[in-house]
Design an enzyme around this catalytic site. Structure first.
Site, mmCIF file in Angstrom:
data_model
loop_
_atom_site.group_PDB
_atom_site.id
_atom_site.type_symbol
_atom_site.label_atom_id
_atom_site.label_comp_id
_atom_site.label_asym_id
_atom_site.label_seq_id
_atom_site.Cartn_x
_atom_site.Cartn_y
_atom_site.Cartn_z
ATOM 1 N N PRO A 75 0.790 -1.216 0.000
ATOM 2 C CA PRO A 75 0.000 0.000 0.000
ATOM 3 C C PRO A 75 0.821 1.264 0.000
ATOM 4 C CG PRO A 75 0.093 -1.022 2.177
ATOM 5 C CD PRO A 75 1.192 -1.548 1.348
ATOM 6 N N GLU A 76 0.592 2.082 -0.981
ATOM 7 C CA GLU A 76 1.075 3.453 -0.955
ATOM 8 C C GLU A 76 -0.151 4.349 -0.894
ATOM 9 O OE1 GLU A 76 4.021 4.293 -3.960
ATOM 10 O OE2 GLU A 76 4.499 2.182 -4.166
#
Length: 269
Positions: free
Chosen positions: A2-3
């Site tokens: 996840p960014e």
DNA sequence: ATACCGACCTGTCAGC
DNA sequence: TGCTGACAGGTCGGTA
């Protein structure tokens, strides 16, 4: 996993599903790496609390709470590399590597699953603002000032969460490609024009990725279990040896501080 | 203060 | 089939 775009997608999905619900009880697993606050603090802050809303700050998911006795508090979740926050029915099988379960008044459960255990759960009382500046809303002058005088490679500066929070390896590589800047260039030596291009391409890449529900490289899914689509738009990330979409030159992969970075040696100067 | 590097973890895939 | 090594969305703490 996840960014910023993935965390934004997950936080928005969670908000739709659990805002207004109440946490009745909490189970925490035996592994202690995922817990950044003491177990009793987490349980004390969560049990009985109403979830006012869920939002993203940097790469963190923030649950805004109204506690049973305490007026406010925030449950902060960082997904690390492989973390997932899923809403499940109680009869659904508990996935391997489940480290926390919050049982909700609606009968559903919020489950935190994280095989690599790089993710972190914590609770804080004060407002949570994150370690750095929000890349989606940062103005050009402030953006330029962040990099002034820094000798570190621009790629490393983009990954530094104390400067801009939320940018990770995918979107750093993709925005540098679109700005035509090589990842090893010294951040402080970039011209105003180059930083202007980077400011624009970064926000464009992040916003486009949010629209497409993030990038699913191996196992990322949103709060509804759906994959994102931005991986189909990657121009350099994980495309080592494949031809550049612009000039057909093979995409190069180099390592910096133990992490892969991908760029086109012809399009990026 | 700044910057590099290894450490922290498990899973997957390619190659032998 | 099964082993080994490389690699993966992130961050932290020690050291120079």
């Amino acid at each position: 996993m996840p960014e910023l775009p993935e965390v934004e997608t997950v936080a928005n999905g969670l908000h739709k599903r659990v805002a207004g619900d109440r946490i009745e009880s909490v189970w925490l697993g035996p592994k202690k790496e995922p817990l950044k606050s003491l177990p009793e603090e987490i349980i004390g802050a969560l049990e009985g609390a109403k979830i006012r809303g869920v939002r993203r700050v940097g790469k963190h998911i923030v649950f805004d709470l109204r506690g049973a006795r305490s007026d406010k508090g925030h449950w902060i979740v960082h997904l690390g590399m492989t973390g997932r926050m899923v809403v499940s029915a109680p009869q659904e099988a508990i996935a391997p590597h489940t480290h926390a379960i919050a049982r909700l008044a609606s009968g559903r459960e919020l489950r935190f699953v994280d095989p690599r255990r790089f993710g972190r759960l914590s609770v804080v009382r004060e407002e949570f603002t994150g370690p750095g500046t929000e890349p989606l809303t940062v103005g050009l002058d402030e953006f330029i000032a962040l990099f002034r005088g820094r000798k570190t490679p621009i790629k490393a500066a983009l990954l530094n969460q104390k400067l801009l929070h939320g940018v990770g390896n995918i979107y750093a590589d993709e925005s540098l490609f679109r700005a035509g800047i090589r990842p090893r260039r010294h951040a402080g030596r970039l011209s105003r024009d180059e930083l202007k291009r980077l400011h624009k391409s970064l926000r464009k890449v992040l916003n486009e990725a949010i629209r497409l529900g993030g990038s699913s490289v191996s196992d990322y899914v949103d709060a509804d279990g759906d994959e994102g689509f931005f991986q189909l738009r990657h121009r350099v990330y994980l495309r080592t040896g494949e031809p550049c979409f612009v000039c057909k030159t093979p995409i190069k992969r180099i390592e910096l501080a133990g992490r892969g970075m991908h760029y086109c040696p012809k399009c990026q100067k």
